[in-house]
Design an enzyme around this catalytic site. Sequence first.
Site, PDB file in Angstrom:
ATOM      1  N   ARG A 180       0.758  -1.232   0.261  1.00 25.74           N
ATOM      2  CA  ARG A 180       0.113   0.263   0.093  1.00 25.74           C
ATOM      3  C   ARG A 180       0.726   1.259  -0.232  1.00 25.74           C
ATOM      4  O   ARG A 180       0.321   2.887  -0.505  1.00 25.74           O
ATOM      5  CB  ARG A 180      -0.396   0.345   1.034  1.00 25.74           C
ATOM      6  CG  ARG A 180      -2.074   1.062   1.414  1.00 25.74           C
ATOM      7  CD  ARG A 180      -2.938   0.622   2.557  1.00 25.74           C
ATOM      8  NE  ARG A 180      -3.534  -0.659   2.568  1.00 25.74           N
ATOM      9  CZ  ARG A 180      -4.814  -0.730   1.545  1.00 25.74           C
ATOM     10  NH1 ARG A 180      -5.350   0.449   1.316  1.00 25.74           N
ATOM     11  NH2 ARG A 180      -4.732  -1.839   1.660  1.00 25.74           N
TER      12      ARG A 180
ATOM     13  N   ASP B 203     -10.607   1.616  -4.892  1.00 22.11           N
ATOM     14  CA  ASP B 203     -10.601   1.644  -3.358  1.00 22.11           C
ATOM     15  C   ASP B 203     -10.729   0.147  -2.893  1.00 22.11           C
ATOM     16  O   ASP B 203     -10.247  -0.412  -1.308  1.00 22.11           O
ATOM     17  CB  ASP B 203     -12.569   1.617  -3.033  1.00 22.11           C
ATOM     18  CG  ASP B 203     -13.013   2.497  -2.062  1.00 22.11           C
ATOM     19  OD1 ASP B 203     -11.451   2.480  -0.301  1.00 22.11           O
ATOM     20  OD2 ASP B 203     -13.676   1.276  -1.368  1.00 22.11           O
TER      21      ASP B 203
ATOM     22  N   LYS C 217     -18.294  -5.952  12.773  1.00 21.75           N
ATOM     23  CA  LYS C 217     -18.250  -6.682  12.589  1.00 21.75           C
ATOM     24  C   LYS C 217     -19.262  -7.371  13.935  1.00 21.75           C
ATOM     25  O   LYS C 217     -20.223  -8.385  13.865  1.00 21.75           O
ATOM     26  CB  LYS C 217     -18.040  -8.089  12.564  1.00 21.75           C
ATOM     27  CG  LYS C 217     -17.282  -8.894  10.696  1.00 21.75           C
ATOM     28  CD  LYS C 217     -16.209  -9.185   9.876  1.00 21.75           C
ATOM     29  CE  LYS C 217     -15.849  -9.251   8.852  1.00 21.75           C
ATOM     30  NZ  LYS C 217     -15.293 -10.342   8.589  1.00 21.75           N
TER      31      LYS C 217
END
Length: 377
Positions: A55, A130, A219
Amino acid sequence: MLKQAFVERARTLGFDTVRVAKPDAIPLAPERLKAWLEAGHHGSMEWMAETAERRADPRTLWPEVRSVILLGLNYGPTDDPLAELAQKDRGYISVYARNRDYHDVIKGKLKEAAGFLASKASSDVKVFVDTAPVMEKPLAEAAGLGWQGKHTVVVSREFGDWLFLGAIFTTAELPADEPERDRCGSCRRCLDICPTNAFPAPYQLDARRCISYLTIEHKGHIPEELRPGIGNRIFGCDDCLAVCPWNKFAQAGREARLVQREDLAALPLKELAQLDDPAFRVRFAGTPVKRTGRDRFIRNVLIAIGNSGDAALADEALRLLDDAAPLVRAMAVWAIGRLLSSEAVARHAAERLEHEDDPDVREEWRRAMASSLEAVT
């Protein structure tokens, strides 16, 4: 000129702004990303840490890249979306999620634009929206598309901060644009409006406190101390975006598939609470909302019900005390603890605790009873 021809083609495809950066344009990004991860600000998004090396530098992701094209597509709303936050019996869905999933819309456009470039320049291309380990925001700043505001979102002088970003990596050598400078000045509107204090400092976001992260990515159970600040936001949050002064130059988005659907604005909480899994899938088919899954979505709806102050909605929470999902049952307990009397909470606890085997749901019952007693003493 190749670059000008590409820009014109991208604009005909619906992109509102196009800029180019060199692959080495974000040298400070790796260290900043490392610090952010070490602070734990990514929450449970482990994929951020797992892909950190790729990244941080476009050339690590694709060594052959010579130019990075950043493209922005405006999705500005026609009205002030924050007005819906006052309708406590209705659920707020973030502006970006009120139509087709932007990944699908933008990726198709990017592929077409990239195909045009590849044919004209005889170059290789890769497109990203994205979902890949690409730092679009620092690259967009380096390319001059905008700057990263204090809320960490890219702000454009022409379109404010209502921009979807896409990237095309190419082996073609294209002239780079000048980077944009920071134009936030002393403004703190985006920081001060955050209901959960998710910005420990300007230009820093702690995802663990961000409503968008909590209602979409997270979550599990949302921490109890953050639930009141969520209000009636059931999927995402636009507060820090909507108050940016640069939005005075923004225009309503023109891509039809991203224009707000009226049936996805200010949704009645009572109706949403009644969605089972098949109904949830049908109701939100093709939208970003669908990816949260029914149980997480109903968790969010129950938090909104608990924050509504509307005792009439307690019936929906009561019904969901028997839901198959512990995530849902736990938030149903929290909601009735906020809406019903201590006597009613105790009565329902007595009926269900004996048969409840989930420790998190049992803990919610304990806290609900304790909070109800505190409220009357």
